[in-house]
Design a protein around this motif. Sequence first.
Motif, PDB file in Angstrom:
ATOM      1  N   GLU A  17     -86.759  63.093  -9.722  1.00 21.05           N
ATOM      2  CA  GLU A  17     -88.043  63.566 -10.234  1.00 21.05           C
ATOM      3  C   GLU A  17     -88.344  62.992 -11.613  1.00 21.05           C
ATOM      4  N   LYS A  18     -87.308  62.840 -12.444  1.00 22.19           N
ATOM      5  CA  LYS A  18     -87.490  62.282 -13.778  1.00 22.19           C
ATOM      6  C   LYS A  18     -87.580  60.758 -13.750  1.00 22.19           C
ATOM      7  N   GLY A  19     -87.219  60.167 -12.617  1.00 21.58           N
ATOM      8  CA  GLY A  19     -87.279  58.712 -12.502  1.00 21.58           C
ATOM      9  C   GLY A  19     -86.121  57.993 -13.169  1.00 21.58           C
ATOM     10  N   VAL A  20     -85.000  58.691 -13.317  1.00 22.21           N
ATOM     11  CA  VAL A  20     -83.821  58.085 -13.942  1.00 22.21           C
ATOM     12  C   VAL A  20     -82.640  58.196 -12.981  1.00 22.21           C
ATOM     13  N   PRO A  21     -81.701  57.262 -13.081  1.00 22.77           N
ATOM     14  CA  PRO A  21     -80.507  57.382 -12.233  1.00 22.77           C
ATOM     15  C   PRO A  21     -79.557  58.446 -12.788  1.00 22.77           C
ATOM     16  N   LEU A  22     -78.693  58.941 -11.929  1.00 26.52           N
ATOM     17  CA  LEU A  22     -77.673  59.895 -12.376  1.00 26.52           C
ATOM     18  C   LEU A  22     -76.702  59.186 -13.307  1.00 26.52           C
ATOM     19  N   LYS A  23     -76.197  59.915 -14.266  1.00 29.59           N
ATOM     20  CA  LYS A  23     -75.241  59.338 -15.209  1.00 29.59           C
ATOM     21  C   LYS A  23     -73.937  59.010 -14.470  1.00 29.59           C
ATOM     22  N   PRO A  24     -73.325  57.876 -14.779  1.00 29.52           N
ATOM     23  CA  PRO A  24     -72.070  57.495 -14.101  1.00 29.52           C
ATOM     24  C   PRO A  24     -70.966  58.536 -14.245  1.00 29.52           C
ATOM     25  N   GLY A  25     -70.918  59.205 -15.390  1.00 26.08           N
ATOM     26  CA  GLY A  25     -69.909  60.243 -15.584  1.00 26.08           C
ATOM     27  C   GLY A  25     -70.092  61.408 -14.631  1.00 26.08           C
ATOM     28  N   ASP A  89     -77.881  55.722  -4.751  1.00 24.07           N
ATOM     29  CA  ASP A  89     -79.029  54.992  -4.215  1.00 24.07           C
ATOM     30  C   ASP A  89     -80.180  55.972  -4.000  1.00 24.07           C
ATOM     31  N   PRO A  90     -81.242  55.907  -4.809  1.00 27.79           N
ATOM     32  CA  PRO A  90     -82.335  56.873  -4.677  1.00 27.79           C
ATOM     33  C   PRO A  90     -83.129  56.735  -3.379  1.00 27.79           C
ATOM     34  N   ARG A  91     -82.964  55.629  -2.666  1.00 28.16           N
ATOM     35  CA  ARG A  91     -83.678  55.452  -1.396  1.00 28.16           C
ATOM     36  C   ARG A  91     -83.032  56.235  -0.259  1.00 28.16           C
ATOM     37  N   VAL A  92     -81.797  56.662  -0.444  1.00 31.82           N
ATOM     38  CA  VAL A  92     -81.058  57.375   0.601  1.00 31.82           C
ATOM     39  C   VAL A  92     -81.309  58.873   0.439  1.00 31.82           C
TER      40      VAL A  92
END
Length: 160
Positions: A17-25, A89-92
């Motif tokens: 929703e925020k348009g950002v990827p999840l943090k790797p941590g 992967d935000p497309r999944v």
Amino acid sequence: MQRLLRRACHASNLAREKGVPLKPGLIALFERCYDTILADGLAFHDAQPPLARAAGTGKRRGRPPRRVGHNLLLRLSTRKTDVPRFLTDPRVPFSNNLAERDGRMMKLRQKICGGFRSMEGAMEFAVIRSLLSTARKQGWDILQTLNANPDRLIAALRGT
């Protein structure tokens, strides 16, 4: 495991929703928890007494029977890269509900009408359902899509 996956889904949805990827941590934390839950569950099932085979089966061929939870844990461990893919992967999507819904109409049509009269009719029905499903997922107007030139629709899907 259910709680972990729901929390991961929630975190993924918030990031999407925020348009950002999840943090790797955070992704690494979810993966460590996933591995821990799998290891604990498999250890639990390995400590359980084996299930008895069905009476009267005769020969003892095939793998020994396992509990439902054990089978689920084994599947989750063999599909370890596929299950949490929605985190990276935000497309999944988190679930395959859309794919299930798309196939449900065909089965319903078979059940109610007793099938199709011809193979061509079944194929045309499948093409129309696929087109409508794609239009809905892309946010297109359904009536405009049905009246549109197929070449233009294909170009729109390809992004050209």
